[in-house]
Design an enzyme around this catalytic site. Structure first.
Site, PDB file in Angstrom:
ATOM      1  N   PRO A 160       0.798  -1.229   0.000  1.00  0.00           N
ATOM      2  CA  PRO A 160       0.000   0.000   0.000  1.00  0.00           C
ATOM      3  C   PRO A 160       0.830   1.278   0.000  1.00  0.00           C
ATOM      4  CG  PRO A 160       0.061  -0.939   2.198  1.00  0.00           C
ATOM      5  CD  PRO A 160       0.777  -1.911   1.304  1.00  0.00           C
ATOM      6  N   THR A 191       0.698  -6.067   2.386  1.00  0.00           N
ATOM      7  CA  THR A 191       1.914  -6.159   3.193  1.00  0.00           C
ATOM      8  C   THR A 191       2.004  -4.967   4.136  1.00  0.00           C
ATOM      9  OG1 THR A 191       3.247  -5.026   1.513  1.00  0.00           O
ATOM     10  CG2 THR A 191       3.127  -7.420   1.387  1.00  0.00           C
ATOM     11  N   GLY A 217       5.660  -1.708  -6.935  1.00  0.00           N
ATOM     12  CA  GLY A 217       6.796  -1.481  -7.810  1.00  0.00           C
ATOM     13  C   GLY A 217       7.664  -2.724  -7.842  1.00  0.00           C
ATOM     14  N   ASP A 218       8.903  -2.559  -8.303  1.00  0.00           N
ATOM     15  CA  ASP A 218       9.791  -3.708  -8.466  1.00  0.00           C
ATOM     16  C   ASP A 218      10.288  -4.275  -7.131  1.00  0.00           C
ATOM     17  OD1 ASP A 218       9.761  -3.606 -11.348  1.00  0.00           O
ATOM     18  OD2 ASP A 218      10.983  -1.798 -11.181  1.00  0.00           O
ATOM     19  N   GLY A 248       3.860   1.110  -8.399  1.00  0.00           N
ATOM     20  CA  GLY A 248       4.964   1.723  -7.683  1.00  0.00           C
ATOM     21  C   GLY A 248       5.522   2.911  -8.431  1.00  0.00           C
ATOM     22  N   GLY A 250       8.992   2.903 -10.000  1.00  0.00           N
ATOM     23  CA  GLY A 250       9.815   2.542 -11.144  1.00  0.00           C
ATOM     24  C   GLY A 250       9.084   1.726 -12.194  1.00  0.00           C
ATOM     25  N   ASP A 315      18.278   7.070  -7.657  1.00  0.00           N
ATOM     26  CA  ASP A 315      17.271   6.149  -7.147  1.00  0.00           C
ATOM     27  C   ASP A 315      17.069   6.321  -5.646  1.00  0.00           C
ATOM     28  OD1 ASP A 315      15.407   4.181  -7.080  1.00  0.00           O
ATOM     29  OD2 ASP A 315      16.687   2.583  -7.818  1.00  0.00           O
ATOM     30  N   ARG A 328       9.496  11.536  -9.366  1.00  0.00           N
ATOM     31  CA  ARG A 328      10.598  11.701  -8.415  1.00  0.00           C
ATOM     32  C   ARG A 328      11.947  11.495  -9.100  1.00  0.00           C
ATOM     33  NH1 ARG A 328      10.859   5.739  -5.400  1.00  0.00           N
ATOM     34  NH2 ARG A 328      13.120   5.947  -5.324  1.00  0.00           N
TER      35      ARG A 328
END
Length: 598
Positions: A160, A191, A217-218, A248, A250, A315, A328
């Site tokens: 989330p 999670t 995301g990843d 996410g 990326g 990153d 971002r």
């Protein structure tokens, strides 16, 4: 109504042909022809002025359900095709194409007996489902529900906190309705902390699931893969089909799946819809993994990249802008360009065969009939479609209800749910997730178990020497000042960064790129702008090198810096990795491309 098999249309074999009414009934009738790739719809009554056909591409279809009318004495049966075609939509600047849901319902009324009409509706529904799932049928095939596998059971893991925090909303508004139309059963788990998914997949019974899907995301997929590799039965566990639905920042692997399917590069909800559509199709491709070892001796498995320098700096340093979503990275890039760093180090690699050492210069959930036993486990903050089968019976779609279907024989696939739209409400999904989380402590694994599970298993690293020993003589070593070093094995580094256009999920290659000091800021900006379209290889910048390798080692000689694995920060220091060909499986929705193993 005339049902014909084996006719020809447009040079493509027609599997089914028939004439049906419309729903709701307004006197309209259609001629339908089903080929291996398309459903052709021709209006017969009232007769159109031109011979215009509506064509539904099966790549855009997620499912097909059969239904009957609530009206007493109505002997008609119905089937509804759910598709998500691309349609033009006006946007803020110019115009674009987005997927929009279309549900087309047809009335089968050629017989006075409902059972005969239902038989025809089921034949059409089964044929559409077979083609969507890649099951081979021809005009000679006796098409029936028996050709279909049982509905898939997917474990959905949702983070989330990924991206802008929209994952739960997007899941209830987009993902769950689509997979319900595709007859996919699921358990959804939210999670709660870092490594929650990693711990969860170490303890689940794999036999209860047909796939594990990360809605994030990843980073969440990284947890899932490494959790599976920590299991004693890792060789079997890592073969579990894995999927990802991008919610996410990326979303690199999702972008690679989207590209692999031949879809246009897109972002946000459009990318999510594309990937959910492909998930419904269910095709699985082998996936290479890279085993990564750090100076402390820890070993993990990577599916995306290892980065040092500019890319890893952006990153990690852009984490403070996470609320901006993928934007971002743009802001982080501008900030880092303003104070461009270089890093002294040694980069060693084992070139792939035939590369010539030259850079690349080319541009469970139980089934509705209960036939599949399921041992329910306590799961953190979970919601599923278990127990909702009776609720489905109460759902009404403009006077239609699920078609009455005979009880299946033991071992036969369960009937379709027969609903044109999701049969349960998602309005209170968030509350249900929270309420179900009250038993969270029951799921937590003992601390001793988790600590022992951190000992990574997996295939041996045949190409690598220990980090405290020199690399083999067959390797190439470059010592220099670097702006960045990137080892990537997917086409995309982000949803809008087409970093390695020639990469494949299972090509057995690591695509190694490095940029030496001396490159100007302007040239670096041009490089990343070109990377959005995958044309950066055409620039032939003398400071940039790209080469396919089998293994690599990075030895920083600058004391401070950032190294990431799949976007996650790891300890700074020497790091190395090697490719392991096709050890995992990724749900891509399309048939895998055959690649000769090196």
């Amino acid at each position: 109504m005339n049902l014909v098999l084996g006719a020809c249309q447009g040079g493509s074999e027609t599997l089914l042909h028939g004439e049906f009414g419309a729903y709701p009934p307004k006197g309209t009738r259609y001629a339908l022809s089903l080929t291996r790739t398309e459903l052709h719809i021709q209006r017969l009554v009232p007769k159109p002025d031109t011979d215009h056909r509506t064509v539904v591409r099966l790549i855009d279809v997620v499912g097909c359900h059969t239904m009957r009318s609530h009206t007493a004495g109505n002997s008609s049966a119905f089937f509804c095709v759910y598709s998500y075609p691309l349609k033009k939509k006006k946007v803020a600047v110019g115009s674009g194409r987005v997927r929009q849901r279309v549900a087309k319902t047809f009335q089968v009324d050629s017989s006075e007996r409902y059972e005969d009409n239902l038989h025809i509706a089921e034949k059409w529904a089964a044929a559409v489902k077979c083609l969507v799932l890649g099951i081979s049928v021809s005009s000679e095939t006796e098409i029936s529900r028996n050709l279909l596998p049982r509905p898939r059971r997917l474990l959905l893991l949702l983070n989330p906190f990924g991206g802008k925090g929209n994952a739960l909303q997007w899941c209830q508004n987009h993902i769950l309705p689509m997979i319900t139309e595709a007859d996919v059963s699921f358990n959804l788990i939210q999670t709660e902390r870092q490594n929650h998914a990693r711990e969860l997949v170490q303890s689940i019974s794999l036999a209860e699931w047909d796939g594990i899907v990360a809605i994030s995301g990843d980073g969440l997929l990284y947890e899932v893969i490494n959790g599976l590799m920590e299991r004693p039965d890792w060789e079997e566990a890592i073969k579990m089909p894995l999927g990802i639905l991008p919610c996410g920042s990326g979303n690199a692997v999702a972008a690679a799946i989207n590209f692999n399917a031949g879809f246009e590069q897109t972002l946000g909800q459009e990318l999510l819809t594309n990937c959910t559509l492909l998930l419904c199709h269910g095709g699985v491709s082998p996936l290479d993994l890279v085993s990564v070892t750090t100076s402390s001796g820890s070993r993990s498995f990577s599916f995306l990249s290892v980065a040092w320098g500019f890319i890893s700096d952006v990153d990690i340093e852009s984490e403070k802008y996470r609320h901006m979503g993928s934007a971002r990275f743009t802001l982080g890039t501008m900030v880092r360009l303003a104070s461009l760093n270089t890093y002294r180090g040694r980069l060693s690699y084992l070139p792939a065969p035939d590369s010539g050492h030259r850079p690349i210069l080319r541009s469970i959930t139980m089934a509705a009939n209960g036939s599949l036993p399921f041992q329910r486990m306590p799961l953190h903050r979970t919601v599923s479609d278990m127990g909702l089968c009776e609720e489905r019976r109460t759902f009404s779609y403009r006077g239609l209800e699920p078609a009455d279907e005979p009880s299946p024989s033991p071992g036969s696939p369960p009937p379709s749910s027969g609903f044109p739209t999701p049969s349960f409400s998602f309005e209170n999904l968030s509350e249900q997730l929270v309420a179900d989380g009250q038993g969270a402590q029951e799921m937590a694994a003992p601390t001793s178990l988790l600590s022992s599970a951190r000992q990574m298993r997996g295939p041996p690293d045949d190409f690598l020497a220990p980090l405290n020993q020199p690399v083999p003589k067959s390797w190439v070593t470059v010592e220099d000042d670097f702006v960045l070093v990137l080892a990537i094995y997917q086409t995309h580094l982000g949803a809008d960064l087409f970093a390695a256009p020639f990469a494949c999920f299972n090509d057995g290659l690591i695509h190694l790129a490095y940029v030496k000091a001396g490159i100007s800021r302007a040239a670096l900006i041009r490089l990343f702008l070109a990377m959005e379209k995958g044309t950066h290889f055409e620039q032939r910048c003398p400071h940039v090198t790209n080469i396919p390798v089998r293994a690599f080692r990075i030895e920083p000689l600058t004391h401070k810096g950032i190294i990431t694995v799949d976007g996650e920060r790891v300890e700074y220091g020497p790091i190395q990795g090697q490719i392991h060909h096709g050890v995992a499986n990724l749900i891509t929705g399309t048939s895998p491309v055959k690649v000769t193993k090196l």
